[in-house]
Write an enzyme that holds these catalytic residues in place. Sequence first.
Site, PDB file in Angstrom:
ATOM      1  N   MET A  59       0.843  -1.186   0.000  1.00 35.71           N
ATOM      2  CA  MET A  59       0.000   0.000   0.000  1.00 35.71           C
ATOM      3  C   MET A  59       0.880   1.238   0.000  1.00 35.71           C
ATOM      4  O   MET A  59       1.850   1.321   0.753  1.00 35.71           O
ATOM      5  CB  MET A  59      -0.928   0.000   1.221  1.00 35.71           C
ATOM      6  CG  MET A  59      -1.871  -1.192   1.255  1.00 35.71           C
ATOM      7  SD  MET A  59      -2.997  -1.177   2.670  1.00 35.71           S
ATOM      8  CE  MET A  59      -4.200   0.030   2.084  1.00 35.71           C
ATOM      9  N   CYS A  60       0.544   2.155  -0.868  1.00 35.70           N
ATOM     10  CA  CYS A  60       1.157   3.474  -0.866  1.00 35.70           C
ATOM     11  C   CYS A  60       0.051   4.466  -1.228  1.00 35.70           C
ATOM     12  O   CYS A  60      -1.112   4.085  -1.312  1.00 35.70           O
ATOM     13  CB  CYS A  60       2.357   3.554  -1.808  1.00 35.70           C
ATOM     14  SG  CYS A  60       1.990   3.332  -3.557  1.00 35.70           S
ATOM     15  N   TRP A  61       0.393   5.723  -1.435  1.00 39.47           N
ATOM     16  CA  TRP A  61      -0.654   6.719  -1.652  1.00 39.47           C
ATOM     17  C   TRP A  61      -1.590   6.322  -2.779  1.00 39.47           C
ATOM     18  O   TRP A  61      -2.790   6.389  -2.649  1.00 39.47           O
ATOM     19  CB  TRP A  61      -0.034   8.082  -1.902  1.00 39.47           C
ATOM     20  CG  TRP A  61       0.425   8.728  -0.623  1.00 39.47           C
ATOM     21  CD1 TRP A  61       1.016   8.114   0.435  1.00 39.47           C
ATOM     22  CD2 TRP A  61       0.312  10.093  -0.294  1.00 39.47           C
ATOM     23  NE1 TRP A  61       1.290   9.025   1.412  1.00 39.47           N
ATOM     24  CE2 TRP A  61       0.874  10.257   0.983  1.00 39.47           C
ATOM     25  CE3 TRP A  61      -0.181  11.208  -0.962  1.00 39.47           C
ATOM     26  CZ2 TRP A  61       0.918  11.480   1.613  1.00 39.47           C
ATOM     27  CZ3 TRP A  61      -0.114  12.429  -0.332  1.00 39.47           C
ATOM     28  CH2 TRP A  61       0.427  12.561   0.949  1.00 39.47           C
ATOM     29  N   LEU A 103      -3.715   3.722  -0.167  1.00 41.72           N
ATOM     30  CA  LEU A 103      -4.078   3.955   1.226  1.00 41.72           C
ATOM     31  C   LEU A 103      -4.740   5.323   1.402  1.00 41.72           C
ATOM     32  O   LEU A 103      -5.271   5.617   2.464  1.00 41.72           O
ATOM     33  CB  LEU A 103      -2.866   3.801   2.145  1.00 41.72           C
ATOM     34  CG  LEU A 103      -1.657   4.714   1.954  1.00 41.72           C
ATOM     35  CD1 LEU A 103      -1.815   6.070   2.612  1.00 41.72           C
ATOM     36  CD2 LEU A 103      -0.432   4.025   2.503  1.00 41.72           C
TER      37      LEU A 103
END
Length: 137
Positions: A59-61, A103
Amino acid sequence: MRVAFASDDENETTRAVVRALTGAGHELIRPDASPGWPDLGRFVGQSVVDGRADYGVVMCWTGTGTAMAANKVPGVRAAVAWDPWIARGARLWNDANVLAMSLKRLAPDVAVEVLHAFLATPEPDPDEAENIAAIEQ
């Protein structure tokens, strides 16, 4: 099931995903340190390829950066998914072994639904075997 998990930030969505994984009895494999998203993606991808994990979740931006980093590891098929249908399709038609999610743009309950759809699809569609093999070439 062993699931490698990494996220470059923490918020309610990432916490909901971790709770869903541990609540279902999955063993989490996480990096010792909190490096940047490229390292996190590679860590998860390598964990899957090495057999330390059955699947990976990054998960990242946006989900795209960690997916790109994971996909640099030979043998990884990371897919960005934002709804359960996409996650299920990534497993069925592409044999994705790493799930990437945003996320920032997914509500916690939606992220958990996406996760469940991904993990609940254990085998790819046999009719896609030739296409899936072609990915590795």
